[in-house]
Design a protein around this motif. Structure first.
Motif, mmCIF file in Angstrom:
data_model
loop_
_atom_site.group_PDB
_atom_site.id
_atom_site.type_symbol
_atom_site.label_atom_id
_atom_site.label_comp_id
_atom_site.label_asym_id
_atom_site.label_seq_id
_atom_site.Cartn_x
_atom_site.Cartn_y
_atom_site.Cartn_z
ATOM 1 N N LEU A 232 0.829 -1.198 0.000
ATOM 2 C CA LEU A 232 0.000 0.000 0.000
ATOM 3 C C LEU A 232 0.867 1.253 0.000
ATOM 4 O O LEU A 232 0.678 2.164 -0.813
ATOM 5 C CB LEU A 232 -0.932 0.000 1.219
ATOM 6 C CG LEU A 232 -2.056 -1.031 1.210
ATOM 7 C CD1 LEU A 232 -2.763 -1.046 2.553
ATOM 8 C CD2 LEU A 232 -3.053 -0.746 0.098
ATOM 9 N N SER A 233 1.822 1.289 0.910
ATOM 10 C CA SER A 233 2.677 2.474 1.012
ATOM 11 C C SER A 233 3.712 2.523 -0.105
ATOM 12 O O SER A 233 4.213 3.592 -0.445
ATOM 13 C CB SER A 233 3.384 2.506 2.375
ATOM 14 O OG SER A 233 4.182 1.346 2.558
ATOM 15 N N GLY A 234 4.009 1.363 -0.681
ATOM 16 C CA GLY A 234 5.048 1.303 -1.695
ATOM 17 C C GLY A 234 4.571 1.325 -3.124
ATOM 18 O O GLY A 234 5.362 1.081 -4.032
ATOM 19 N N GLY A 235 3.293 1.580 -3.366
ATOM 20 C CA GLY A 235 2.844 1.631 -4.755
ATOM 21 C C GLY A 235 1.373 1.908 -4.940
ATOM 22 O O GLY A 235 0.977 2.675 -5.820
ATOM 23 N N VAL A 236 0.529 1.287 -4.120
ATOM 24 C CA VAL A 236 -0.913 1.435 -4.304
ATOM 25 C C VAL A 236 -1.345 2.888 -4.172
ATOM 26 O O VAL A 236 -2.076 3.415 -5.022
ATOM 27 C CB VAL A 236 -1.691 0.554 -3.292
ATOM 28 C CG1 VAL A 236 -3.187 0.874 -3.337
ATOM 29 C CG2 VAL A 236 -1.470 -0.922 -3.606
ATOM 30 N N TYR A 237 -0.909 3.556 -3.120
ATOM 31 C CA TYR A 237 -1.329 4.942 -2.904
ATOM 32 C C TYR A 237 -0.787 5.870 -3.985
ATOM 33 O O TYR A 237 -1.429 6.853 -4.355
ATOM 34 C CB TYR A 237 -0.897 5.419 -1.519
ATOM 35 C CG TYR A 237 -1.589 4.701 -0.380
ATOM 36 C CD1 TYR A 237 -2.881 4.190 -0.527
ATOM 37 C CD2 TYR A 237 -0.953 4.506 0.839
ATOM 38 C CE1 TYR A 237 -3.507 3.512 0.498
ATOM 39 C CE2 TYR A 237 -1.586 3.831 1.883
ATOM 40 C CZ TYR A 237 -2.857 3.337 1.707
ATOM 41 O OH TYR A 237 -3.494 2.669 2.723
#
Length: 249
Positions: A232-237
């Motif tokens: 999540l913090s490394g790409g999704v957001y």
């Protein structure tokens, strides 16, 4: 306005600047929780946690109809569903992000339609392509713009849950053409289709599905949750922020 549905491990997005919350009543009962309104990249977004904000609702008891109805009443233009999945295909190792393009449905007993017997004429919606092509393309473009690796395509197999699958069940799903396995993709996708709102899934591979990785004796949910958190913090957001900037709002 873009709508986001968060799944296991995907609570309230870290890049969502909250403005207000709204409790919505629907003809189908209560949604999983209040709708959270805010801004991402300066544009309006509404979010709902599929499993409830305390992650207390199992996949087979989620009120999918109420969730979709509540979002559509806010006049959303697109719905992006974040979902954690088990990887089956070789290129879907833990931490991989995928935009699936097909669905296999192994669920049972879930309310599959907004059109109840006696209230509406029998309604058949075309579901040949279960995910909206334009929204999928926009997510892939957003990933390219942010240099986040995103796998284009794959078949999401939806099982009943809440238990994880056996190795034999995964072999059956693989033989059926399934590339990843989750528990919440249906009937959410078809309900969005009935509502006429473009819908697509951004899947986070949290673990190898049962029996795929022979060195993995069992699936440890704590490890899977950590993979989702990192993804999540490394790409999704980043993808979601770029998606909003590109006008999917």
């Amino acid at each position: 306005m873009l709508a986001l549905i968060g799944g296991t491990g995907a609570g309230q997005p870290a890049n969502l600047q909250i403005t207000n919350r709204l409790v919505v009543r629907t003809p189908y009962g209560d949604p999983s929780g209040a709708l959270t309104f805010g801004e991402v990249a300066g544009r309006p977004v509404v979010f709902i946690a599929r499993h409830g904000y305390g992650h207390t609702i199992p996949p087979h008891l989620i009120n999918y109809r109420a969730n979709i109805w509540a979002l559509t009443q806010q006049h959303v233009t697109h719905i992006v569903a974040i979902a954690s999945v088990g990887g089956i295909r070789a290129d879907m190792s833990p931490g991989t992000l995928v935009v699936p393009d097909q669905i296999l449905d192994y669920t049972w007993g879930r309310k599959q339609t907004m059109f109840e017997v006696g209230e509406h004429p029998v309604t058949h919606v075309d579901f040949t392509e279960p995910y909206n092509a334009e929204l999928r393309a926009a997510m892939l473009d957003a990933a390219q713009q942010t240099q986040v690796k995103l796998v284009d395509g794959g078949t999401y197999a939806c099982t009943q849950g809440p238990r994880l699958e056996t190795a034999a069940e995964i072999r059956r799903i693989q033989n059926d053409g399934g590339d990843m396995v989750g528990m919440t993709g249906m009937p959410e996708a078809v309900l969005a289709r009935e509502a006429g709102v473009p819908y697509a899934t951004l899947a986070v591979v949290s673990n190898w599905a049962a029996g795929v990785n022979t060195s993995q004796k069992r699936i440890v949910m704590e490890d899977a949750s950590e993979i989702v958190r990192q993804s999540l913090s490394g790409g999704v957001y980043e993808i979601l922020s770029q998606l909003v900037k590109q006008g999917q709002s």
